[in-house]
Design a protein around this motif. Structure first.
Motif, PDB file in Angstrom:
ATOM      1  N   PHE A 105      -1.733 -20.506  -1.108  1.00  0.00           N
ATOM      2  CA  PHE A 105      -1.390 -20.128  -2.483  1.00  0.00           C
ATOM      3  C   PHE A 105      -0.120 -20.890  -2.808  1.00  0.00           C
ATOM      4  N   ASN A 130       2.473 -21.517  -0.051  1.00  0.00           N
ATOM      5  CA  ASN A 130       2.325 -20.525   1.016  1.00  0.00           C
ATOM      6  C   ASN A 130       0.956 -20.646   1.691  1.00  0.00           C
ATOM      7  N   VAL A 170      -1.571 -19.168   3.935  1.00  0.00           N
ATOM      8  CA  VAL A 170      -1.865 -17.840   4.506  1.00  0.00           C
ATOM      9  C   VAL A 170      -2.450 -18.023   5.900  1.00  0.00           C
ATOM     10  N   PRO A 201      -1.237  -7.824  11.668  1.00  0.00           N
ATOM     11  CA  PRO A 201      -0.188  -7.113  10.953  1.00  0.00           C
ATOM     12  C   PRO A 201      -0.288  -7.304   9.439  1.00  0.00           C
ATOM     13  N   ASN A 202       0.465  -6.506   8.686  1.00  0.00           N
ATOM     14  CA  ASN A 202       0.469  -6.618   7.231  1.00  0.00           C
ATOM     15  C   ASN A 202       0.765  -8.042   6.800  1.00  0.00           C
ATOM     16  N   GLY A 203       0.003  -8.533   5.844  1.00  0.00           N
ATOM     17  CA  GLY A 203       0.250  -9.863   5.293  1.00  0.00           C
ATOM     18  C   GLY A 203      -0.364 -10.984   6.107  1.00  0.00           C
ATOM     19  N   ALA A 204      -1.112 -10.657   7.161  1.00  0.00           N
ATOM     20  CA  ALA A 204      -1.696 -11.698   8.022  1.00  0.00           C
ATOM     21  C   ALA A 204      -2.803 -12.482   7.315  1.00  0.00           C
ATOM     22  N   GLY A 205      -3.385 -11.901   6.284  1.00  0.00           N
ATOM     23  CA  GLY A 205      -4.426 -12.621   5.542  1.00  0.00           C
ATOM     24  C   GLY A 205      -5.815 -12.020   5.686  1.00  0.00           C
ATOM     25  N   LYS A 206      -5.897 -10.777   6.134  1.00  0.00           N
ATOM     26  CA  LYS A 206      -7.206 -10.153   6.377  1.00  0.00           C
ATOM     27  C   LYS A 206      -8.001  -9.972   5.075  1.00  0.00           C
ATOM     28  N   THR A 207      -7.305  -9.453   4.056  1.00  0.00           N
ATOM     29  CA  THR A 207      -7.987  -9.276   2.759  1.00  0.00           C
ATOM     30  C   THR A 207      -8.343 -10.637   2.164  1.00  0.00           C
ATOM     31  N   THR A 208      -7.460 -11.594   2.343  1.00  0.00           N
ATOM     32  CA  THR A 208      -7.740 -12.948   1.837  1.00  0.00           C
ATOM     33  C   THR A 208      -9.001 -13.506   2.500  1.00  0.00           C
ATOM     34  N   GLN A 235      -9.943  -1.856  -0.402  1.00  0.00           N
ATOM     35  CA  GLN A 235      -8.972  -0.954   0.186  1.00  0.00           C
ATOM     36  C   GLN A 235      -8.793   0.288  -0.702  1.00  0.00           C
ATOM     37  N   GLU A 247     -10.464  -2.150   4.983  1.00  0.00           N
ATOM     38  CA  GLU A 247      -9.767  -0.895   5.296  1.00  0.00           C
ATOM     39  C   GLU A 247     -10.487   0.345   4.768  1.00  0.00           C
ATOM     40  N   HIS A 264      -6.723  -0.975  10.025  1.00  0.00           N
ATOM     41  CA  HIS A 264      -5.500  -0.750  10.802  1.00  0.00           C
ATOM     42  C   HIS A 264      -5.664   0.380  11.813  1.00  0.00           C
TER      43      HIS A 264
HETATM   44  N1  LIG Z   1      -3.851 -14.032  -5.192  1.00  0.00           N
HETATM   45  C1  LIG Z   1      -2.780 -14.309  -4.436  1.00  0.00           C
HETATM   46  N2  LIG Z   1      -1.811 -15.131  -4.884  1.00  0.00           N
HETATM   47  C2  LIG Z   1      -0.738 -15.442  -4.118  1.00  0.00           C
HETATM   48  N3  LIG Z   1      -0.543 -14.963  -2.871  1.00  0.00           N
HETATM   49  C3  LIG Z   1      -1.470 -14.132  -2.377  1.00  0.00           C
HETATM   50  C4  LIG Z   1      -2.637 -13.752  -3.129  1.00  0.00           C
HETATM   51  N4  LIG Z   1      -3.392 -12.915  -2.356  1.00  0.00           N
HETATM   52  C5  LIG Z   1      -2.727 -12.781  -1.189  1.00  0.00           C
HETATM   53  N5  LIG Z   1      -1.578 -13.505  -1.205  1.00  0.00           N
HETATM   54  C6  LIG Z   1      -0.615 -13.612  -0.090  1.00  0.00           C
HETATM   55  O1  LIG Z   1      -1.362 -13.910   1.074  1.00  0.00           O
HETATM   56  C7  LIG Z   1      -0.791 -13.251   2.211  1.00  0.00           C
HETATM   57  C8  LIG Z   1      -1.851 -12.456   2.918  1.00  0.00           C
HETATM   58  O2  LIG Z   1      -2.202 -11.318   2.130  1.00  0.00           O
HETATM   59  P1  LIG Z   1      -3.421 -10.366   2.527  1.00  0.00           P
HETATM   60  O3  LIG Z   1      -3.470  -9.281   1.493  1.00  0.00           O
HETATM   61  O4  LIG Z   1      -4.639 -11.166   2.723  1.00  0.00           O
HETATM   62  O5  LIG Z   1      -2.934  -9.770   3.908  1.00  0.00           O
HETATM   63  P2  LIG Z   1      -3.537  -8.581   4.776  1.00  0.00           P
HETATM   64  O6  LIG Z   1      -3.591  -9.042   6.172  1.00  0.00           O
HETATM   65  O7  LIG Z   1      -4.803  -8.088   4.162  1.00  0.00           O
HETATM   66  O8  LIG Z   1      -2.400  -7.461   4.613  1.00  0.00           O
HETATM   67  P3  LIG Z   1      -2.494  -5.841   4.643  1.00  0.00           P
HETATM   68  O9  LIG Z   1      -2.808  -5.448   6.046  1.00  0.00           O
HETATM   69  O10 LIG Z   1      -1.111  -5.438   4.235  1.00  0.00           O
HETATM   70  O11 LIG Z   1      -3.552  -5.427   3.645  1.00  0.00           O
HETATM   71  C9  LIG Z   1       0.374 -12.440   1.680  1.00  0.00           C
HETATM   72  O12 LIG Z   1       1.554 -13.184   1.877  1.00  0.00           O
HETATM   73  C10 LIG Z   1       0.071 -12.296   0.210  1.00  0.00           C
HETATM   74  O13 LIG Z   1       1.248 -12.137  -0.529  1.00  0.00           O
END
Ligand SMILES: Nc1ncnc2c1ncn2[C@@H]1O[C@H](COP(=O)(O)OP(=O)(O)OP(=O)(O)O)[C@@H](O)[C@H]1O
Length: 254
Positions: free
Chosen positions: A21, A24, A26, A45-52, A93, A170, A203
């Motif tokens: 992004f 950044n 991911v 961990p949080n922010g690792a990119g799982k939802t992405t 989620q 989740e 989680h």
């Molecule tokens: N649409 C977007 N635009 C910019 N950055 C994004 C976008 N979606 C996710 N990110 C960034 O990508 C990174 C991964 O986010 P993601 O939600 O995939 O993590 P996660 O592992 O699912 O976290 P969690 O366990 O907290 O749900 C984060 O730094 C987030 O800020």
């Protein structure tokens, strides 16, 4: 760059997928495959990119690089709606129900929009509705229900679209501990009755260990480990990925 995972028996596959992004990154070069009727857990961990990763597999986001394959065919540029028609369905989620409407109307709409022929009076669907406390509340407005019930309704709505691949983001988040065993029954029904494959981002490590014969760990922009939970969760680099993060207690609970 790693070689793509073997596509032989893979139903859904990420081949060297990267997502950025702006500046950044991911993750980069993530390869992961989901086999026929397989349940794979993705943790990190949080922010690792799982939802992405779920967003990319479901077609909600396009990867910056790499390919997504469904039964060997390239679906990388295929939209969320088209991928859903091909049977790749994701849940969220947060709760996702139609804000207006009763439980029954929500279930019917999920079935109607997907064009699936799965009936809500199928015994296993009724059993899940009962388990969630929803069978006795079919005429209740869904947004008046407790959060956990709304969440379980959203999950059952996903079943009514008759997915071949279900991506669960989740599913246990927001559920009481006692409600979490619903997810066990739910995933078992999805695999047994629909013959679907399931990717589970979660989680709750106890849940992950109960349900997933194979897990993958995302951290620091990479897939750092993959294998059976007992093996992966005892690895030093996996434990370190969680150390000092708010998620540390996830592993401590496991
Ligand atoms: N649409 C977007 N635009 C910019 N950055 C994004 C976008 N979606 C996710 N990110 C960034 O990508 C990174 C991964 O986010 P993601 O939600 O995939 O993590 P996660 O592992 O699912 O976290 P969690 O366990 O907290 O749900 C984060 O730094 C987030 O800020």
């Amino acid at each position: 760059m790693r070689d793509p995972a073997p596509s032989g028996s893979a139903v859904l596959q990420a081949d060297n997928v990267s997502k950025r992004f702006g500046g950044n990154t991911v993750f980069a070069d993530v390869s992961l495959s989901l086999g026929d009727k397989e349940i794979v857990g993705v943790i990190g961990p949080n922010g690792a990119g799982k939802t992405t990763l779920i967003n990319i597999l479901s077609g909600q986001l396009e990867p910056t690089a790499g390919r997504v394959r469904l039964r060997g065919g390239d679906v990388t540029g295929v939209s969320l709606a088209k991928r859903a028609k091909l049977g790749v369905v994701r849940t969220f989620q947060q709760t996702k129900t139609f804000k207006s409407g009763t439980v029954e109307e929500n279930l019917r709409r999920a079935q109607m929009f997907s064009g699936s022929n799965l009936r809500m009076d199928e015994p296993y669907v009724r059993a899940l509705l009962d388990r969630a406390g929803l069978l006795a509340r079919l005429d209740h407005l869904s947004d008046t229900l407790p959060y956990g019930m709304q969440k379980m309704l959203g999950l059952i709505m996903a079943i009514l679209t008759k997915p071949g691949v279900l991506l669960l983001d989740e599913p246990a988040a927001g559920l009481e501990r006692s409600e979490r065993f619903f997810i066990d029954d739910y995933v078992a029904a999805v695999v047994r009755e629909l013959g679907a494959s399931v990717l589970l981002v979660e989680h709750d490590m106890e849940l992950v260990k109960r349900l997933c014969p194979r897990i993958a760990v995302l951290d620091g922009g990479r897939l750092i480990a993959e294998g059976p939970p007992a093996e992966v969760l005892s690895r030093r680099d996996v434990i370190e990925a969680y150390l000092g993060t708010a998620d540390e207690e996830d592993l401590a609970d496991a």
